[in-house]
Write a protein that holds these residues in place. Structure first.
Motif, short mmCIF file in Angstrom:
data_model
loop_
_atom_site.label_atom_id
_atom_site.label_comp_id
_atom_site.label_asym_id
_atom_site.label_seq_id
_atom_site.Cartn_x
_atom_site.Cartn_y
_atom_site.Cartn_z
N ILE A 29 0.83 -1.21 0.00
CA ILE A 29 0.00 0.00 0.00
C ILE A 29 0.87 1.25 0.00
O ILE A 29 0.56 2.23 -0.67
CB ILE A 29 -1.00 0.02 1.17
N LEU A 30 1.98 1.23 0.72
CA LEU A 30 2.87 2.38 0.73
C LEU A 30 3.51 2.60 -0.64
O LEU A 30 3.66 3.73 -1.09
CB LEU A 30 3.95 2.22 1.80
N LEU A 31 3.85 1.51 -1.30
CA LEU A 31 4.40 1.61 -2.64
C LEU A 31 3.36 2.18 -3.61
O LEU A 31 3.67 3.03 -4.45
CB LEU A 31 4.87 0.23 -3.11
N GLY A 32 2.12 1.73 -3.46
CA GLY A 32 1.03 2.26 -4.29
C GLY A 32 0.80 3.74 -4.05
O GLY A 32 0.60 4.51 -5.00
N VAL A 33 0.84 4.17 -2.80
CA VAL A 33 0.66 5.59 -2.48
C VAL A 33 1.79 6.41 -3.10
O VAL A 33 1.57 7.50 -3.64
CB VAL A 33 0.61 5.80 -0.95
N PHE A 34 3.01 5.89 -3.04
CA PHE A 34 4.14 6.59 -3.65
C PHE A 34 3.92 6.79 -5.14
O PHE A 34 4.07 7.89 -5.67
CB PHE A 34 5.44 5.84 -3.40
N PHE A 35 3.56 5.72 -5.85
CA PHE A 35 3.38 5.83 -7.29
C PHE A 35 2.17 6.70 -7.64
O PHE A 35 2.17 7.41 -8.65
CB PHE A 35 3.29 4.46 -7.95
N MET A 36 1.13 6.67 -6.83
CA MET A 36 -0.03 7.55 -7.06
C MET A 36 0.37 9.01 -6.89
O MET A 36 -0.01 9.86 -7.69
CB MET A 36 -1.16 7.20 -6.09
N ALA A 37 1.15 9.30 -5.86
CA ALA A 37 1.59 10.67 -5.63
C ALA A 37 2.51 11.15 -6.75
O ALA A 37 2.41 12.29 -7.21
CB ALA A 37 2.30 10.78 -4.28
N ALA A 38 3.39 10.28 -7.20
CA ALA A 38 4.29 10.65 -8.29
C ALA A 38 3.50 10.87 -9.58
O ALA A 38 3.77 11.83 -10.32
CB ALA A 38 5.34 9.56 -8.50
#
Length: 104
Positions: A29-38
């Motif tokens: 989920i943290l990896l997903g949040v990172f890519f969503m923010a990017a």
């Protein structure tokens, strides 16, 4: 940059193993949040405007990676055809691809 700084500070910490164990269930989920923010910060207009520069930069970067991999092949006992194959197959990969394709 905040997450990177926190990671650097925690890397030498004696609680590192416990922190890794606590974060492991939330890694996806943290990896997903990172890519969503990017992705949310991406300006499509600017990408189209700078497309020739981006294309040249990406192709140049891949060519350098391919050349380094090919040149290092003989040091690992590879003949020329195998060194070329390894260079072509590995040059497009990177840390992000490794993380996204990692299987549990």
């Amino acid at each position: 940059t905040g997450a990177f700084a926190a990671g650097v500070l925690l890397a030498g910490n004696r609680y590192r193993a416990q922190i890794q164990a606590d974060i492991r269930p939330f890694e996806g989920i943290l990896l997903g949040v990172f890519f969503m923010a990017a992705g949310a910060g991406l300006d499509p207009g600017l990408v189209l405007q700078e497309l020739p520069t981006l294309t040249l930069g990406v192709l140049s970067f891949l060519a350098v990676k391919c050349a380094v991999l090919f040149a290092s092949g003989p040091a690992f006992g590879l003949d020329v055809p195998r060194a070329a194959r390894v260079a072509v197959l590995l040059s497009p990969g990177g840390a992000a691809a490794e993380r996204v394709s990692e299987k549990p």
